[in-house]
Design a protein around this motif. Structure first.
Motif, PDB file in Angstrom:
ATOM      1  N   GLU A 163       0.859  -1.176   0.000  1.00 56.82           N
ATOM      2  CA  GLU A 163       0.000   0.000   0.000  1.00 56.82           C
ATOM      3  C   GLU A 163       0.901   1.233   0.000  1.00 56.82           C
ATOM      4  OE1 GLU A 163      -3.213   0.629   0.005  1.00 56.82           O
ATOM      5  OE2 GLU A 163      -4.316  -1.100   0.785  1.00 56.82           O
ATOM      6  N   VAL A 189      -1.242   6.960   2.867  1.00 55.46           N
ATOM      7  CA  VAL A 189      -2.075   8.154   2.748  1.00 55.46           C
ATOM      8  C   VAL A 189      -1.199   9.394   2.838  1.00 55.46           C
ATOM      9  CG1 VAL A 189      -4.008   9.431   3.752  1.00 55.46           C
ATOM     10  CG2 VAL A 189      -4.020   6.918   3.771  1.00 55.46           C
ATOM     11  N   PHE A 191     -13.371   2.789   8.643  1.00 51.27           N
ATOM     12  CA  PHE A 191     -12.754   3.376   7.454  1.00 51.27           C
ATOM     13  C   PHE A 191     -13.812   3.894   6.490  1.00 51.27           C
ATOM     14  CE2 PHE A 191     -10.900   2.876   3.130  1.00 51.27           C
ATOM     15  CZ  PHE A 191      -9.815   3.725   3.271  1.00 51.27           C
ATOM     16  N   ASP A 201      -5.453   4.274  -4.873  1.00 51.70           N
ATOM     17  CA  ASP A 201      -6.254   5.080  -3.950  1.00 51.70           C
ATOM     18  C   ASP A 201      -5.624   6.436  -3.659  1.00 51.70           C
ATOM     19  OD1 ASP A 201      -7.725   2.766  -3.905  1.00 51.70           O
ATOM     20  OD2 ASP A 201      -7.099   2.164  -1.897  1.00 51.70           O
ATOM     21  N   SER A 245      -5.561  10.396  -2.624  1.00 48.41           N
ATOM     22  CA  SER A 245      -6.356  11.253  -1.752  1.00 48.41           C
ATOM     23  C   SER A 245      -7.264  12.144  -2.584  1.00 48.41           C
ATOM     24  CB  SER A 245      -5.444  12.119  -0.872  1.00 48.41           C
ATOM     25  OG  SER A 245      -4.769  11.350   0.092  1.00 48.41           O
ATOM     26  N   TYR A 249      -9.935   8.774  -4.222  1.00 46.77           N
ATOM     27  CA  TYR A 249     -10.610   7.740  -3.435  1.00 46.77           C
ATOM     28  C   TYR A 249     -10.569   7.997  -1.926  1.00 46.77           C
ATOM     29  CZ  TYR A 249     -11.425   3.229  -1.176  1.00 46.77           C
ATOM     30  OH  TYR A 249     -11.898   2.236  -0.359  1.00 46.77           O
ATOM     31  N   THR A 250      -9.388   8.242  -1.366  1.00 47.33           N
ATOM     32  CA  THR A 250      -9.227   8.230   0.083  1.00 47.33           C
ATOM     33  C   THR A 250      -9.634   9.554   0.708  1.00 47.33           C
ATOM     34  OG1 THR A 250      -7.394   6.667  -0.132  1.00 47.33           O
ATOM     35  CG2 THR A 250      -7.627   7.801   1.967  1.00 47.33           C
ATOM     36  N   ASN A 292     -14.041   6.063  -0.523  1.00 52.82           N
ATOM     37  CA  ASN A 292     -14.249   5.223   0.661  1.00 52.82           C
ATOM     38  C   ASN A 292     -15.325   5.758   1.586  1.00 52.82           C
ATOM     39  OD1 ASN A 292     -12.356   7.385   1.389  1.00 52.82           O
ATOM     40  ND2 ASN A 292     -12.174   6.367   3.379  1.00 52.82           N
TER      41      ASN A 292
END
Length: 665
Positions: A137, A140, A282, A457, A459, A493-494, A525
């Motif tokens: 991953e 973030v 989450f 993913d 931000s 996405y995040t 998400n």
């Protein structure tokens, strides 16, 4: 290619088509071996990797025996490494069984540029930095100086850094028009910080180091795509519009109707939640039991047939894990299809408020079961035309596998095995080039199986290391290694720590997506906390227009898609691929060529209405929206209000009339 090994008074040199790559002497050796004790611990797809180095020895003494290089620490001592030249490769063999670390130093020029390393999000030109290559991953924020990365680290060790990537690959291209690939799946690192050499570190002795050289960058990319594999052309149905991502149960169909009524060109409906959902801290997570959830989507099979009759495909979601509270978990465990832990039990992975087993793709029966019974029967036969094939980077380093291999050596290979499982399912139904799955994880060889990458993913913001701009870098770096088709979640996405989408972000992201191989939206998400395409009339109108632009460009995109299948050239290309004489293009990562004829420079910072762009020298460029002509070779600044991103076409393009037609949309 001409690879030449020559002895010198001090040692030896190795050159490729006249380009010096290795220069060895006792005083400055280019090979090192040693031993280390590593620690690799995973926490929800992020890894803490440490090495306690026990030994690093320069192999100062070299003896040349025909096409063999025999290396020892010093004269009179037993050899520790033997290298054989074979075709375009260095074939390595360790003579010392205690060796588990390897380093090689490749000669570098002061002004050399280097690209590749898999899919890189922060830096396109790798020179000046070190890049560990381990699938994970990315984290973030990915910038240790920012508040969001700090909060992610403190909350869940989830912050990430510039080098973290779902898709590492030990391959790089040099501005000296050669490429180097390390044939290994072990943890490795590319270190480009020294001005006189590039150092490659591998936590094993690699099987081979492959070398490629060509007179042009285009030919070099063709070579690499031939080596790693080429995707089929995009499915015909893709060109008809955007793939709309909605995860709202049966309400997804109602929202789709409203979006189409607003003028959105739609080619697919993508519902991740076709398998059901579970609420977590989450956000809304999917229920990882890969079959249709008839409670959330009653009569889904009939709904899919109705969409197909209207020219709209239905897409879903799958990943290589099964939740332990689902029916398929019990079936797989009874058949002994899961990866095992050190005690021999099914290894359960914590995904945050639920646990899953990992289907062991090194077990041929398990791989065949997943490919046929899950993807084949429950997805393709059910009516799905595509899906997100998620994850692939979560194999822990301490599990037991059916094939007996060390999980530390299988970890990086896992995404390629996962891609193969998906590709075999599609091929079994005769749908290669028709069914479309997309992945974020990758490694060497994934190109052969995965027809489409997506950037993972990001931000939901304009941040430098985790926002919109990183998608361009990802497409350019991975595209040089044979991944011709790339796209991203429109709007990111995040969404964490109060970070939410703005209308401007969604609209700017949609502008970029209109000039990419596939347009696809995502609710993110936290759908209820974030603005959606249909949540604002201005945003929806803007998006509808962007889908019209995408469809308008379909004739051009089809030629690029066919070229990708035949030659391996990416759809989104770095400027230097067609302008290699102009070295000012070598470090540009916030604009790209869309095929050879369009130059796209999206707005990637908030509150910007103008864009400064470098136009490559030797070409006359036309601003798409105004028709104004510019000579290349300098930076220019153009207005770029919402709806008119900075896009230029070559004045002599055969598609000139098509591009001029964009002004009427």
């Amino acid at each position: 290619m001409d690879m030449r090994l020559e002895t010198t008074q001090a040692g030896f040199t190795l050159s490729l088509d006249g380009r010096l790559l290795l220069r060895h002497s006792a005083a400055a050796p280019c090979f090192f071996v040693g031993r280390g004790n590593d620690s690799i611990e995973m926490h929800r797809g992020r890894f803490e990797i440490e090495d306690r180095l026990v030994e690093r020895c320069p192999l100062a003494h070299a003896e040349i025996d025909g096409e063999r290089i025999v290396l020892a620490v010093m004269k009179g001592q037993p050899p520790r490494l033997v290298i054989r030249l074979e075709g375009n490769a260095l074939v390595l063999q360790t003579v010392d069984s205690t060796v588990n670390r390897f380093w090689i130093r490749v000669a570098a020029d002061q002004d050399e540029h280097v690209w590749g390393g898999g899919e890189q999000f922060s830096y396109f030109d790798l020179r000046g930095r070190r890049f560990p290559l381990w699938s994970s991953e990315p984290g973030v924020g990915r910038d240790k100086t920012t508040e969001i990365t700090f909060k992610a680290d403190v909350t869940d060790k989830a912050g990430g850094d510039y080098y973290h990537t779902y898709y590492p690959q030990p391959t790089y291209l040099s501005s000296a028009r050669y490429a180097l690939h390390v044939a290994t799946s072990a943890f490795s690192a590319f270190d480009f910080r020294d001005r006189s050499f590039h150092e490659i570190e591998v936590w094993a002795v690699p099987e081979r180091i492959e070398l490629f050289a060509a007179p042009s960058f285009i030919e070099l990319v063709e070579m690499l795509s031939g080596r790693f594999g080429r995707q089929p052309p995009l499915p015909e149905w893709v060109y008809n519009g955007a793939i709309i991502g909605l995860k709202d149960g049966t309400n997804s169909f109602k929202r789709l109707v409203k979006m189409r009524e607003a003028g959105v060109k739609v080619t697919g409906l993508w519902c991740e939640d076709w398998v059901g959902i579970r609420p977590t801290a989450f956000g809304a997570r999917l229920f990882w039991n890969w079959q249709a959830n008839e409670t959330r989507y009653p009569g889904l099979r009939q709904r899919i047939a109705e969409l197909n009759s209207e020219g709209i495909r239905f897409l879903g979601y799958v990943n290589p894990h099964l939740c332990d509270d689902g029916a398929l978990f019990k079936e797989a465990e009874a058949a002994d299809y899961f990866v095992r832990d050190a005690s021999g039990r099914t290894a359960l992975i914590d995904f945050g408020e639920f646990h899953c087993g990992i289907v062991d793709f090194t077990n041929p029966d398990a791989a065949a079961w997943f490919s046929e019974e899950i993807i084949g029967v429950r997805m393709l036969d059910y009516g799905l035309s595509g899906w997100m094939a998620d994850f692939g980077e979560y194999l822990p380093a301490d599990v037991r596998l059916a094939n007996g291999m060390d999980a530390k050596l299988m970890h990086n290979q896992w995404p390629t095995l996962w891609a193969e499982v998906n590709a075999k399912a599609v091929a079994s139904r005769g749908k290669t080039g028709e069914g479309l799955f997309f992945m974020r994880a990758g490694f060497t060889g994934v190109q052969k199986y995965c027809p489409l990458l997506w950037a993972g993913d990001q931000s939901v913001d304009f941040s430098r290391h985790d926002g919109l701009v990183t998608v361009m870098c990802a497409a350019l770096s991975s595209g040089l290694l044979g991944n011709a088709f790339h796209h991203s979640d429109i709007g990111g996405y995040t969404s964490l720590f109060g970070n939410v989408r703005t209308p401007e972000l969604i609209m700017r992201w949609a502008e970029m997506a209109a000039f990419s191989p596939v347009m696809r939206s995502h609710e993110g998400n936290r759908p209820r906390d974030n603005l959606q395409l249909d949540g604002d009339a201005v945003v929806l109108q803007h998006f509808a227009r962007m889908t019209e632009i995408y469809v308008h460009l379909a004739p051009y995109l089809k030629t690029l898609s066919l070229e990708a299948a035949q030659r391996g050239l990416p759809v989104q290309r770095p400027l230097f691929l067609h302008h290699e004489a102009d070295r000012r293009t070598y470090t540009i990562q916030d604009s790209y060529l869309y095929g050879p004829d369009l130059l796209v420079a999206p707005i990637w910072q908030a509150s910007q209405e103008q864009r400064t762009v470098y136009l490559p020298a030797g070409t006359s460029w036309v601003h798409v929206w105004t028709g104004q002509s510019f000579s290349g070779g300098d930076k220019i600044t153009v207005d770029a209000p919402l709806g008119q991103p900075a896009v230029f076409h070559r004045a002599d393009s055969a598609f000139g009339s098509l591009f001029r037609g964009l002004r009427e949309i």
